[in-house]
Enzyme design. Structure first.
Site, PDB file in Angstrom:
ATOM      1  N   GLY A  32       0.839  -1.194   0.000  1.00 29.89           N
ATOM      2  CA  GLY A  32       0.000   0.000   0.000  1.00 29.89           C
ATOM      3  C   GLY A  32       0.871   1.240   0.000  1.00 29.89           C
ATOM      4  O   GLY A  32       2.099   1.158   0.118  1.00 29.89           O
ATOM      5  N   LEU A  33       0.250   2.377  -0.137  1.00 32.13           N
ATOM      6  CA  LEU A  33       0.976   3.640  -0.179  1.00 32.13           C
ATOM      7  C   LEU A  33       1.684   3.936   1.138  1.00 32.13           C
ATOM      8  O   LEU A  33       1.340   3.381   2.185  1.00 32.13           O
ATOM      9  CB  LEU A  33       0.012   4.785  -0.491  1.00 32.13           C
ATOM     10  CG  LEU A  33      -0.662   4.773  -1.871  1.00 32.13           C
ATOM     11  CD1 LEU A  33      -1.729   5.858  -1.916  1.00 32.13           C
ATOM     12  CD2 LEU A  33       0.370   4.975  -2.975  1.00 32.13           C
ATOM     13  N   SER A  34       2.662   4.830   1.086  1.00 32.76           N
ATOM     14  CA  SER A  34       3.297   5.317   2.299  1.00 32.76           C
ATOM     15  C   SER A  34       2.235   5.969   3.174  1.00 32.76           C
ATOM     16  O   SER A  34       1.373   6.703   2.687  1.00 32.76           O
ATOM     17  CB  SER A  34       4.380   6.335   1.936  1.00 32.76           C
ATOM     18  OG  SER A  34       4.975   6.870   3.094  1.00 32.76           O
ATOM     19  N   ALA A  35       2.281   5.657   4.476  1.00 33.27           N
ATOM     20  CA  ALA A  35       1.327   6.181   5.465  1.00 33.27           C
ATOM     21  C   ALA A  35      -0.056   5.542   5.364  1.00 33.27           C
ATOM     22  O   ALA A  35      -1.021   6.025   5.956  1.00 33.27           O
ATOM     23  CB  ALA A  35       1.200   7.696   5.380  1.00 33.27           C
ATOM     24  N   SER A  36      -0.170   4.437   4.638  1.00 29.42           N
ATOM     25  CA  SER A  36      -1.452   3.734   4.559  1.00 29.42           C
ATOM     26  C   SER A  36      -1.743   2.952   5.835  1.00 29.42           C
ATOM     27  O   SER A  36      -2.894   2.571   6.095  1.00 29.42           O
ATOM     28  CB  SER A  36      -1.473   2.779   3.358  1.00 29.42           C
ATOM     29  OG  SER A  36      -0.462   1.784   3.500  1.00 29.42           O
ATOM     30  N   GLY A  37      -0.702   2.699   6.633  1.00 30.35           N
ATOM     31  CA  GLY A  37      -0.882   1.956   7.879  1.00 30.35           C
ATOM     32  C   GLY A  37      -0.293   0.560   7.861  1.00 30.35           C
ATOM     33  O   GLY A  37      -0.508  -0.221   8.795  1.00 30.35           O
ATOM     34  N   SER A  39       2.813  -0.670   8.258  1.00 32.79           N
ATOM     35  CA  SER A  39       3.736  -1.015   9.348  1.00 32.79           C
ATOM     36  C   SER A  39       3.007  -1.133  10.679  1.00 32.79           C
ATOM     37  O   SER A  39       3.323  -2.017  11.494  1.00 32.79           O
ATOM     38  CB  SER A  39       4.850   0.033   9.452  1.00 32.79           C
ATOM     39  OG  SER A  39       5.683  -0.008   8.310  1.00 32.79           O
ATOM     40  N   SER A 106       6.008  -1.738  -2.165  1.00 32.34           N
ATOM     41  CA  SER A 106       6.043  -2.662  -3.314  1.00 32.34           C
ATOM     42  C   SER A 106       5.063  -2.216  -4.403  1.00 32.34           C
ATOM     43  O   SER A 106       4.050  -2.882  -4.636  1.00 32.34           O
ATOM     44  CB  SER A 106       5.780  -4.107  -2.887  1.00 32.34           C
ATOM     45  OG  SER A 106       4.694  -4.240  -2.009  1.00 32.34           O
TER      46      SER A 106
END
Length: 203
Positions: A32-37, A39, A106
């Protein structure tokens, strides 16, 4: 490419390891996009599985770039190599009967397909579970804990996924999480339920 090397196959199959260790190995691939949650969900999922006494290990996109992939940037070629390496590492964990949890942007479908095919070639029974953490650009920008979207829009970060570089969303992910509306706790519940249904874990 190295020459004069020979692959030495083991004598214990994936299925035998599962039986002997009483656990099924798998790779759970969060994209998913950066800051999508990604991690945050991966961290909570790892903790949940460990509390169930399952061997699980989280491979985080940022963390990997401090070590194994510290020589890579964010060009398309480097992104491809980044995912190639983590695909191999996640396979090693999964094949050892650990539940490998990866959280990487990815962005390219071909790279995620490579990871899936790598697992299938090792053993068709080895689960590869793609989880699309689907957050809108607006929601990611609102969260933006590192201030990356602001920097990308200001031209301070080149080739930033979703702004100046593409993200190819999964079309047939095993699990699709609407990250704009779904809490971390509910996301973990969704993934855990899927793992139980597919026999990856037993509670």
């Amino acid at each position: 490419m190295a020459t004069n090397i020979t692959f030495h196959p083991g004598t214990v199959s994936y299925g035998e390891r599962n039986e002997l260790l009483k656990q099924c190995g798998a790779t759970i691939w969060l994209t998913g996009l950066s800051a999508s949650g990604k991690s945050t969900i991966a961290t909570a999922l790892e903790q949940h599985l460990l509390h169930l006494h399952k061997s699980a290990y989280r491979l985080d996109g940022d963390n990997i770039r401090f070590g194994l992939n510290k020589d890579l940037g964010f060009s398309p070629k480097d992104r491809e190599e980044n995912i190639r390496r983590i695909s191999e590492v996640s396979l090693l964990f999964a094949a050892s009967t650990t539940i490998s949890i990866t959280s990487f942007i990815s962005p390219y479908k071909a790279d995620r397909d490579f990871a899936r095919e790598l697992h299938a070639k090792h053993d068709p029974a080895l689960p590869f579970i793609e989880v699309f953490v689907d957050a809108s650009i607006e929601e990611c920008e609102r969260r933006d804990p590192k201030g990356l979207y602001k920097k990308a829009k200001a031209g301070e970060i080149k080739e930033f996924t979703g702004i100046s570089a593409p993200y190819e969303a999964p079309e047939k992910a095993e699990i699709h999480i609407d990250a704009d509306k779904t809490s971390v706790e509910k996301s973990v519940e969704i993934i855990a339920k899927y793992l139980v249904e597919k026999g990856v874990i037993q509670t």
